[in-house]
Design a protein around this motif. Structure first.
Motif, PDB file in Angstrom:
ATOM      1  N   TRP A  64       0.834  -1.198   0.000  1.00 21.83           N
ATOM      2  CA  TRP A  64       0.000   0.000   0.000  1.00 21.83           C
ATOM      3  C   TRP A  64       0.872   1.252   0.000  1.00 21.83           C
ATOM      4  O   TRP A  64       0.651   2.177  -0.780  1.00 21.83           O
ATOM      5  N   GLY A  73      -9.214  -4.300   0.611  1.00 19.42           N
ATOM      6  CA  GLY A  73      -8.188  -3.400   1.131  1.00 19.42           C
ATOM      7  C   GLY A  73      -6.772  -3.765   0.733  1.00 19.42           C
ATOM      8  O   GLY A  73      -5.824  -3.077   1.121  1.00 19.42           O
ATOM      9  N   ALA A 130      -8.140   4.172  -2.610  1.00 16.65           N
ATOM     10  CA  ALA A 130      -8.355   3.518  -1.318  1.00 16.65           C
ATOM     11  C   ALA A 130      -9.748   2.919  -1.246  1.00 16.65           C
ATOM     12  O   ALA A 130      -9.935   1.767  -0.798  1.00 16.65           O
ATOM     13  N   VAL A 141      -7.412   6.467   4.653  1.00 15.70           N
ATOM     14  CA  VAL A 141      -7.466   7.397   3.528  1.00 15.70           C
ATOM     15  C   VAL A 141      -8.889   7.501   2.991  1.00 15.70           C
ATOM     16  O   VAL A 141      -9.374   8.589   2.653  1.00 15.70           O
ATOM     17  N   ALA A 142      -9.575   6.373   2.915  1.00 13.89           N
ATOM     18  CA  ALA A 142     -10.933   6.367   2.376  1.00 13.89           C
ATOM     19  C   ALA A 142     -11.891   7.200   3.213  1.00 13.89           C
ATOM     20  O   ALA A 142     -12.808   7.843   2.681  1.00 13.89           O
ATOM     21  N   ASP A 183      -3.331   3.466   6.165  1.00 12.23           N
ATOM     22  CA  ASP A 183      -3.860   2.366   5.364  1.00 12.23           C
ATOM     23  C   ASP A 183      -5.040   2.838   4.516  1.00 12.23           C
ATOM     24  O   ASP A 183      -5.501   3.976   4.645  1.00 12.23           O
ATOM     25  N   PRO A 184      -5.548   1.985   3.633  1.00 12.09           N
ATOM     26  CA  PRO A 184      -6.670   2.381   2.782  1.00 12.09           C
ATOM     27  C   PRO A 184      -7.900   2.821   3.566  1.00 12.09           C
ATOM     28  O   PRO A 184      -8.606   3.760   3.142  1.00 12.09           O
ATOM     29  N   GLN A 195      -7.720   8.903  -2.568  1.00 14.66           N
ATOM     30  CA  GLN A 195      -8.933   8.523  -1.854  1.00 14.66           C
ATOM     31  C   GLN A 195      -9.793   7.581  -2.689  1.00 14.66           C
ATOM     32  O   GLN A 195     -10.333   6.592  -2.171  1.00 14.66           O
TER      33      GLN A 195
END
Length: 222
Positions: free
Chosen positions: A36, A108, A99, A70-71, A66-67, A96
């Motif tokens: 990632w 993920g 993610a 960010v998401a 991690d995703p 974004q």
């Protein structure tokens, strides 16, 4: 000896000489501890130096590691964290969106195929090749950045100007197991010696094998 035959003979010798000179230093310059982080750092590296990207990701990953983080982050906060990089607003949107796509489609996790990587927002072949080679040890292509582009043409490995065609020419010229080495060595040689404006041909270990140097002469390098 035909031009193509000469290129085929020169190419492995050039790579071997660069490997001998650069040694273990010729590896990816981006800092990462996971696939990632590698993906994010590579996405951020467009029109930015690796040194600057490493400064930014050190702070970015500490806050948004991690995703999932960010998401769910506020887009304005992502922009603020990467604001010192070029194209930061578009990069923030792509990060974004990527993610969220990873969470929805891959649990993920960063996917390990070219088609799946190319489906991510803001990811083109260069980024996908970096992730596959450095994150998964899969050599699906050759990374063509500005240095690889420049050196491939100067060394007459290709006469193309389009990155996809350059990648295709390099992939034909070198065996698959050396594709990562091709990009790493050319990138480092481009940064240290074969500079864009004035290549340092007088201290280049492959000068005698470089058609551009031989054609231009040491006082007028292209």
């Amino acid at each position: 000896m035909t031009r193509d035959r000469g290129k085929t003979l020169r190419a492995p010798v050039i790579l071997d000489l660069l490997a001998e000179e650069l040694g273990p230093d010729a590896v990816i310059a981006l800092d990462f501890t996971s696939r990632w982080e590698l993906l994010v750092a590579t996405m951020l590296s467009a029109q930015s130096t690796d040194v600057k990207v490493n400064e930014v990701t050190k702070v970015l990953f500490a806050e948004l590691p991690d995703p999932e983080a960010v998401a769910s982050a506020d887009l304005a906060r992502i922009e603020q964290l990467i604001g010192s990089l070029g194209l930061f607003r578009q990069k923030a949107k792509n990060l974004q969106a990527t993610a969220r796509h990873l969470l929805e489609a891959h649990g993920g996790e960063v996917p390990d195929t070219m088609p799946e990587l190319l489906a991510l927002p803001g990811v083109a072949r260069k980024t996908a090749n970096v992730v596959l080679s450095n994150g998964f040890g899969r050599h699906e292509g050759v990374v063509v950045d500005t240095h690889v582009h420049r050196l491939s043409r100067r060394l007459r490995f290709t006469r193309a100007d389009d990155p996809v065609r350059i990648e295709r020419d390099l992939a034909r010229l070198f065996p698959r197991q050396r594709w990562l080495q091709v990009s790493d060595l050319l990138i480092h040689h481009g940064r240290r010696t074969c500079l864009a404006r004035r290549p340092a041909c007088e201290r280049c270990v492959i000068e005698h094998l470089c058609p551009s140097s031989q054609e231009a002469g040491l006082t007028d390098k292209r």
